[in-house]
Design a protein around this motif. Sequence first.
Motif, PDB file in Angstrom:
ATOM      1  N   GLN A 108      -6.050   3.548  -3.259  1.00  0.00           N
ATOM      2  CA  GLN A 108      -6.792   4.166  -4.359  1.00  0.00           C
ATOM      3  C   GLN A 108      -6.013   4.027  -5.666  1.00  0.00           C
ATOM      4  O   GLN A 108      -6.564   3.630  -6.701  1.00  0.00           O
ATOM      5  CB  GLN A 108      -7.055   5.645  -4.066  1.00  0.00           C
ATOM      6  CG  GLN A 108      -7.828   6.370  -5.155  1.00  0.00           C
ATOM      7  CD  GLN A 108      -9.233   5.841  -5.350  1.00  0.00           C
ATOM      8  OE1 GLN A 108      -9.916   5.488  -4.379  1.00  0.00           O
ATOM      9  NE2 GLN A 108      -9.677   5.764  -6.613  1.00  0.00           N
ATOM     10  N   LEU A 109      -4.709   4.333  -5.626  1.00  0.00           N
ATOM     11  CA  LEU A 109      -3.882   4.197  -6.819  1.00  0.00           C
ATOM     12  C   LEU A 109      -3.794   2.732  -7.238  1.00  0.00           C
ATOM     13  O   LEU A 109      -3.836   2.407  -8.431  1.00  0.00           O
ATOM     14  CB  LEU A 109      -2.488   4.766  -6.552  1.00  0.00           C
ATOM     15  CG  LEU A 109      -1.480   4.665  -7.706  1.00  0.00           C
ATOM     16  CD1 LEU A 109      -2.023   5.371  -8.958  1.00  0.00           C
ATOM     17  CD2 LEU A 109      -0.137   5.260  -7.298  1.00  0.00           C
ATOM     18  N   ALA A 110      -3.683   1.827  -6.239  1.00  0.00           N
ATOM     19  CA  ALA A 110      -3.611   0.395  -6.557  1.00  0.00           C
ATOM     20  C   ALA A 110      -4.896  -0.083  -7.219  1.00  0.00           C
ATOM     21  O   ALA A 110      -4.866  -0.861  -8.191  1.00  0.00           O
ATOM     22  CB  ALA A 110      -3.339  -0.402  -5.279  1.00  0.00           C
ATOM     23  N   LYS A 127      -8.980  -4.188   2.034  1.00  0.00           N
ATOM     24  CA  LYS A 127      -7.598  -4.158   1.537  1.00  0.00           C
ATOM     25  C   LYS A 127      -6.650  -3.559   2.579  1.00  0.00           C
ATOM     26  O   LYS A 127      -5.527  -4.042   2.764  1.00  0.00           O
ATOM     27  CB  LYS A 127      -7.498  -3.341   0.237  1.00  0.00           C
ATOM     28  CG  LYS A 127      -8.472  -3.724  -0.856  1.00  0.00           C
ATOM     29  CD  LYS A 127      -8.492  -5.199  -1.180  1.00  0.00           C
ATOM     30  CE  LYS A 127      -9.501  -5.498  -2.292  1.00  0.00           C
ATOM     31  NZ  LYS A 127      -9.763  -6.943  -2.462  1.00  0.00           N
ATOM     32  N   LEU A 128      -7.121  -2.499   3.244  1.00  0.00           N
ATOM     33  CA  LEU A 128      -6.256  -1.870   4.251  1.00  0.00           C
ATOM     34  C   LEU A 128      -6.003  -2.804   5.430  1.00  0.00           C
ATOM     35  O   LEU A 128      -4.894  -2.834   5.984  1.00  0.00           O
ATOM     36  CB  LEU A 128      -6.890  -0.562   4.737  1.00  0.00           C
ATOM     37  CG  LEU A 128      -6.906   0.590   3.730  1.00  0.00           C
ATOM     38  CD1 LEU A 128      -7.638   1.791   4.306  1.00  0.00           C
ATOM     39  CD2 LEU A 128      -5.478   0.990   3.336  1.00  0.00           C
ATOM     40  N   ARG A 129      -7.017  -3.563   5.829  1.00  0.00           N
ATOM     41  CA  ARG A 129      -6.816  -4.507   6.940  1.00  0.00           C
ATOM     42  C   ARG A 129      -5.824  -5.591   6.558  1.00  0.00           C
ATOM     43  O   ARG A 129      -5.025  -6.032   7.389  1.00  0.00           O
ATOM     44  CB  ARG A 129      -8.152  -5.125   7.344  1.00  0.00           C
ATOM     45  CG  ARG A 129      -8.990  -4.212   8.217  1.00  0.00           C
ATOM     46  CD  ARG A 129     -10.279  -4.871   8.634  1.00  0.00           C
ATOM     47  NE  ARG A 129     -11.000  -4.046   9.596  1.00  0.00           N
ATOM     48  CZ  ARG A 129     -12.261  -4.266   9.962  1.00  0.00           C
ATOM     49  NH1 ARG A 129     -12.928  -5.286   9.449  1.00  0.00           N
ATOM     50  NH2 ARG A 129     -12.849  -3.473  10.841  1.00  0.00           N
ATOM     51  N   ARG A 130      -5.876  -6.025   5.344  1.00  0.00           N
ATOM     52  CA  ARG A 130      -4.906  -7.026   4.897  1.00  0.00           C
ATOM     53  C   ARG A 130      -3.491  -6.438   4.908  1.00  0.00           C
ATOM     54  O   ARG A 130      -2.538  -7.069   5.374  1.00  0.00           O
ATOM     55  CB  ARG A 130      -5.255  -7.501   3.487  1.00  0.00           C
ATOM     56  CG  ARG A 130      -6.533  -8.330   3.387  1.00  0.00           C
ATOM     57  CD  ARG A 130      -6.920  -8.530   1.940  1.00  0.00           C
ATOM     58  NE  ARG A 130      -8.170  -9.258   1.799  1.00  0.00           N
ATOM     59  CZ  ARG A 130      -8.257 -10.542   1.431  1.00  0.00           C
ATOM     60  NH1 ARG A 130      -7.154 -11.228   1.195  1.00  0.00           N
ATOM     61  NH2 ARG A 130      -9.422 -11.132   1.311  1.00  0.00           N
ATOM     62  N   LEU A 131      -3.380  -5.226   4.409  1.00  0.00           N
ATOM     63  CA  LEU A 131      -2.070  -4.579   4.362  1.00  0.00           C
ATOM     64  C   LEU A 131      -1.550  -4.226   5.750  1.00  0.00           C
ATOM     65  O   LEU A 131      -0.333  -4.166   5.974  1.00  0.00           O
ATOM     66  CB  LEU A 131      -2.151  -3.315   3.500  1.00  0.00           C
ATOM     67  CG  LEU A 131      -2.232  -3.538   1.993  1.00  0.00           C
ATOM     68  CD1 LEU A 131      -2.715  -2.283   1.285  1.00  0.00           C
ATOM     69  CD2 LEU A 131      -0.870  -3.976   1.445  1.00  0.00           C
ATOM     70  N   ARG A 136       2.357   0.059   7.737  1.00  0.00           N
ATOM     71  CA  ARG A 136       1.730   1.112   8.533  1.00  0.00           C
ATOM     72  C   ARG A 136       0.646   1.781   7.703  1.00  0.00           C
ATOM     73  O   ARG A 136       0.857   2.117   6.536  1.00  0.00           O
ATOM     74  CB  ARG A 136       2.768   2.141   8.965  1.00  0.00           C
ATOM     75  CG  ARG A 136       3.670   1.673  10.087  1.00  0.00           C
ATOM     76  CD  ARG A 136       4.374   2.870  10.749  1.00  0.00           C
ATOM     77  NE  ARG A 136       5.263   3.524   9.792  1.00  0.00           N
ATOM     78  CZ  ARG A 136       6.571   3.285   9.702  1.00  0.00           C
ATOM     79  NH1 ARG A 136       7.126   2.405  10.502  1.00  0.00           N
ATOM     80  NH2 ARG A 136       7.315   3.936   8.837  1.00  0.00           N
ATOM     81  N   ILE A 137      -0.505   2.011   8.336  1.00  0.00           N
ATOM     82  CA  ILE A 137      -1.645   2.618   7.645  1.00  0.00           C
ATOM     83  C   ILE A 137      -2.045   3.880   8.398  1.00  0.00           C
ATOM     84  O   ILE A 137      -2.174   3.877   9.621  1.00  0.00           O
ATOM     85  CB  ILE A 137      -2.862   1.662   7.590  1.00  0.00           C
ATOM     86  CG1 ILE A 137      -2.460   0.299   7.025  1.00  0.00           C
ATOM     87  CG2 ILE A 137      -3.999   2.284   6.795  1.00  0.00           C
ATOM     88  CD1 ILE A 137      -2.032   0.314   5.587  1.00  0.00           C
ATOM     89  N   ASP A 138      -2.284   4.945   7.665  1.00  0.00           N
ATOM     90  CA  ASP A 138      -2.782   6.184   8.262  1.00  0.00           C
ATOM     91  C   ASP A 138      -4.316   6.149   8.245  1.00  0.00           C
ATOM     92  O   ASP A 138      -4.960   6.619   7.313  1.00  0.00           O
ATOM     93  CB  ASP A 138      -2.263   7.395   7.483  1.00  0.00           C
ATOM     94  CG  ASP A 138      -2.779   8.716   8.056  1.00  0.00           C
ATOM     95  OD1 ASP A 138      -3.351   8.686   9.179  1.00  0.00           O
ATOM     96  OD2 ASP A 138      -2.629   9.753   7.397  1.00  0.00           O
ATOM     97  N   ALA A 147      -5.509   6.809   2.272  1.00  0.00           N
ATOM     98  CA  ALA A 147      -4.637   6.646   3.444  1.00  0.00           C
ATOM     99  C   ALA A 147      -3.239   6.225   3.002  1.00  0.00           C
ATOM    100  O   ALA A 147      -3.082   5.344   2.139  1.00  0.00           O
ATOM    101  CB  ALA A 147      -5.219   5.613   4.402  1.00  0.00           C
ATOM    102  N   ALA A 148      -2.236   6.847   3.587  1.00  0.00           N
ATOM    103  CA  ALA A 148      -0.845   6.518   3.241  1.00  0.00           C
ATOM    104  C   ALA A 148      -0.506   5.109   3.715  1.00  0.00           C
ATOM    105  O   ALA A 148      -0.874   4.692   4.812  1.00  0.00           O
ATOM    106  CB  ALA A 148       0.099   7.525   3.868  1.00  0.00           C
TER     107      ALA A 148
END
Length: 670
Positions: A108-110, A127-131, A136-138, A147-148
């Motif tokens: 979100q901040l990004a 984006k989360l799947r790429r990261l 680590r994704i919460d 998500a952290a």
Amino acid sequence: MKFLEAAIYAVIARVDFYFEETGRTNSFERFPYLKTLAERLTEDALKVWEHSEGMQAARYWELMNLTGDGEAVDSVVHTAFDLCLASAYVPEFGAYLNYYSGNVATVQLAFEMEGIFCPSYEEVVDKLRRLQKICRIDWSKVPLSYAAIEADRRVMAYLFMEDSENDKLLEQFVFGNGEWFLQGDEIHSMFVHSELAAACAEWLAAKEASTVLQIAGDGGRRFLAKHIARLLGQNLLLVSVEKCKAFFMEAAEKHRGELIRDAFWRRGMICLYGLKAGLLEEWQVTEEDFRKNVIAPLLDMGISILLCTEEKFSFYGGEMIGKRVELKPLTREERQQVFEGFAAMYGLSIDCAWYSVRYRLSAGEIAAALALWRQKDCGTEQDFTRISTWLLSGRSRTVLGNITYPEERFTDIMVSDQVQSILEQICCSAMCGYKIFEEWGLGKQYPYGRAVTVMLSGPPGTGKTMTAQTIAGELGLPLYQVDLSGVMDKYIGETEKHLEEIFSFAEKANVVLFFDEADALFGKRGEVLEGRDRYANMEVAYILQRIEQFEGIVILSTNFYNNIDKAFLRRMKYVLKYGMPDKDIRHRIWTSNLPKEQFREELDIDYLASQFEFTGGMIKNVVLSASVSAVYEERCLSMEHLLQAIRAEYEKMEWPVSPGMWGEYEYLMM
């Protein structure tokens, strides 16, 4: 200033600028150390950072390219990664983010720093799947955009440590204590299935998207998977399916993320092995659950899966599997090829053709057995027999019977010349039967019914068990004497289950399968008068079918020949009917069982053989009982001891004892 320090200081300065623009002025007031770091980022340092070609820069951009799926580096993903990298390197920065935004590093901040204030759910997930490939994704956070995102120790080690230190740390991060097969690892060539490996590799290479290749069969599945990976030029992470049980419990996303990061970390495929029929039922999950929790997340991340399963395991949901290949049990010729391959590799001098007949092992089992045998400095063949039997029994004792290694030979058994000839034919059939089916070309005429089946019938003590031991001893094979009390079960279907376990083990280990007092299990089928009768008849029918499929040696013994079902007798290749031994055989039995001459007085063996019509078992009992009496009296064995033992044997059998039966030795019995 090093490359990574410049990247971290730059994102700290960017966040301060963003907070300033959004009304959070003078954000460094409470965090002066961050202000100091941001001020270190001079224009010269930025120029060096932009054109850096050192180790840190190369690894940093390698990770960024990994998140791009072959596309250009995504700016939101890039910024999000810098945020979590800075939080890991400068703990005070994490506290700073939490103070002003209520969260640590998030997409979100990004997004907001890149000017996107209302990203869609699909964009956030993308984006989360790429990261997730490197962070680590919460995934439990609601909404997901908050998500952290955390950089684990692997990422930090890879970016900051030298190669040697990094490699040591990487070894600690293998999901579930799995095993990496890397392109530089040694692996011996395939002695069988090389064409199958090439075909599977070609199929996977042609796939545009990630997919699942199921490798089902009897053995060598992981070995095949490694060769497929080698042909594809990819690393392979081998993980037991048991480790995936965590995917159905708490913190499932955490464990799943670890597996995904492991796969991406070394740019590899995943081999899940150990999937057996009944395992999912034991976990109380459905095939759909397994697809949703294990298969689908890996495929969504672009990771192809090699799924090693039992032969009988198949998914009913066809969409799970892209391709299924099956490793059939090795033929006799294929087993010979495997033995020849390992014999050449280890420098062993063995008769590979004979070993391929005697040991019906899979390629993996042959490899394991020969490796252990070689550690014993290539001991005797009996050592190899014991090792292979131990491996196949699950490194434990066989619960439905007893395995022995008889040393008796034909010279130890007292039978007629005709019976001796039949016993030699039985051993020849076991050792050379493959020549008839392969070299003589009779295999097509005998697709089943190749077992060497022997029926031994006769009164107790006539040598049936001894014959079974002698056949096994002459062939140099273990004797697997089945415990019928453990096989037969009052619950419907359990008897068949136990028999299947016995026959499957016997096929693999190539033991001589011995059913003593077989009429209890192989008795005549009767009229169906109640429900249990029908199931009893079904058990007999199952055994008949299993014997037809069996290719080993089966020996049945019975005291009541007429009680055996005729269908079993039809399937017996050899039937030996034992009667009471004649005088000559009794003489040989007495002679072979009596102690050495220095432990006995003058004994009238002619008298003993002609006067008493005993079986071999009875003669053994008499000699043992008489010997005990002699030792107790501290004397040598005498005729008196033997005659007293004979009297006891008569009384045990409830035979009449008359005064005149002792003949010339009547005086010893007065």
